[in-house]
Design an enzyme around this catalytic site. Structure first.
Site, PDB file in Angstrom:
ATOM      1  N   GLU A  43       0.818  -1.211   0.000  1.00 36.86           N
ATOM      2  CA  GLU A  43       0.000   0.000   0.000  1.00 36.86           C
ATOM      3  C   GLU A  43       0.855   1.266   0.000  1.00 36.86           C
ATOM      4  O   GLU A  43       0.462   2.284  -0.589  1.00 36.86           O
ATOM      5  CB  GLU A  43      -0.946  -0.005   1.205  1.00 36.86           C
ATOM      6  N   HIS A  61     -10.891  -5.531   7.739  1.00 39.53           N
ATOM      7  CA  HIS A  61     -11.480  -5.356   6.419  1.00 39.53           C
ATOM      8  C   HIS A  61     -12.690  -4.428   6.442  1.00 39.53           C
ATOM      9  O   HIS A  61     -12.976  -3.750   5.449  1.00 39.53           O
ATOM     10  CB  HIS A  61     -11.896  -6.705   5.833  1.00 39.53           C
TER      11      HIS A  61
END
Length: 326
Positions: free
Chosen positions: A60, A129
């Site tokens: 990321e 998540h």
């Protein structure tokens, strides 16, 4: 008009953006051949090629840095963070580099980046998540935070985000990806950033909310009208930063009572910020203190208890009754 799920509307917005602007690029983990975990980018690499829709390593921080660099070179990157809980490795890019670019350069450079990420509970996903991290994002000056609740707004707001010359974080609620369908124009159109939407008119109390909680609040409003004889106004914020102060104040002045519903934890975030806006601009219009209905100050509940952690219609109806009977 076409009938689309929310994820299809998001896909269609990116298709139009790629088609109309050669500087638009999409990248992230598995967004290419696989079309993304939720198929939000399905078919786009096949149509526009690997130079414009590309897979990245599972990093990321690299995705964020690439977005900042491309933005400086005149591109309009759409950077997908596969899940909201994975953004921490990219926070330097998302919350420091991109939002400060115009400020640091005295207006010479900007960061026309759209960061996309699914978030939100109700789908029994693993830890991290489904977290709601919008409170972290809205504290950052220089980045706009958008959260649609339906397919029409999703497409229009995403196209507005991609056109914006400053960074936008575009939040996509997991529960709404496939559970919701609506009529969506097939051509290009935009929904303005920074403008809320009154989705239900009322006179007794206003609920301010966003994302999946719009639909939970609408159900609660229907129950309250039937069981409590209270007409509840529901305002879909749509943009979390900047807030639409005009619509917020106007609704409070109309109903004289307010409730803020957010799925995120109780402390900090959109709810307390919105309550501050009401207190600063419409305090004398209130007939009762503003009430919050939120998640709890813990990590999102384990899948077995997730439904009890997330605000539900019963908790919202109870809040309506308390505020109206104050």
């Amino acid at each position: 008009m076409a009938t689309m799920t929310m994820v299809k509307a998001i896909n269609d917005a990116m298709r139009i953006a790629l088609q109309n602007d050669p500087n638009v690029m999409i990248f992230g983990e598995d967004v290419g051949k696989n079309g993304g975990v939720f198929r939000a980018t399905d078919g786009l690499q096949a149509k526009f090629g690997v130079d414009r829709v590309m897979d990245t390593p599972l990093a990321e921080s690299g995705i964020g840095g690439l977005a900042v660099g491309l933005g400086l070179q005149g591109f309009r990157p759409i950077a997908e963070m596969q899940f909201i809980g994975f953004i921490f490795e990219a926070l330097d890019s998302i919350m420091v580099q991109a939002p400060r670019m115009r400020f640091r350069s005295g207006g010479q450079y900007s960061s026309p980046i759209t960061f996309r990420a699914p978030f939100g509970g109700g789908v029994k996903s693993p830890e991290l998540h489904s977290d709601s991290l919008e409170g972290l994002l809205i504290q950052t000056p220089g980045i706009k935070v958008v959260c649609p609740s339906n397919p029409y707004d999703a497409k229009g707001l995403l196209l507005s985000s991609i056109k914006d010359n400053d960074p936008v974080f575009f939040l996509e609620h997991l529960k709404l990806y496939f559970s919701l369908k609506g009529e969506v124009p097939e051509d290009e159109y935009t929904v303005p950033i920074g403008k809320a939407n009154v989705v239900r008119e009322g006179t007794d109390v206003t609920i301010f909310t966003y994302g999946a909680m719009v639909h939970t609040s609408m159900k609660a409003a229907e129950i309250a009208e039937k069981d409590l004889n209270k007409k509840v106004e529901v305002v879909d914020l749509r943009t979390l930063s900047p807030l639409d102060v005009e619509t917020i104040v106007s609704s409070v002045e109309k109903t004289h009572r307010a409730i803020v519903v957010q799925e995120a934890q109780r402390t900090a975030g959109v709810a307390p910020e919105l309550i501050s806006v009401i207190n600063e601009n419409a305090l004398l219009s209130l007939d009762a203190p503003v009430k919050r209905v939120t998640g709890f100050d813990t990590p999102l509940g384990h899948p077995l208890i997730e439904d009890e952690w997330i605000p539900n219609t019963k908790r919202i109806v109870n809040a309506i009754e308390e505020v109206c009977n104050f």
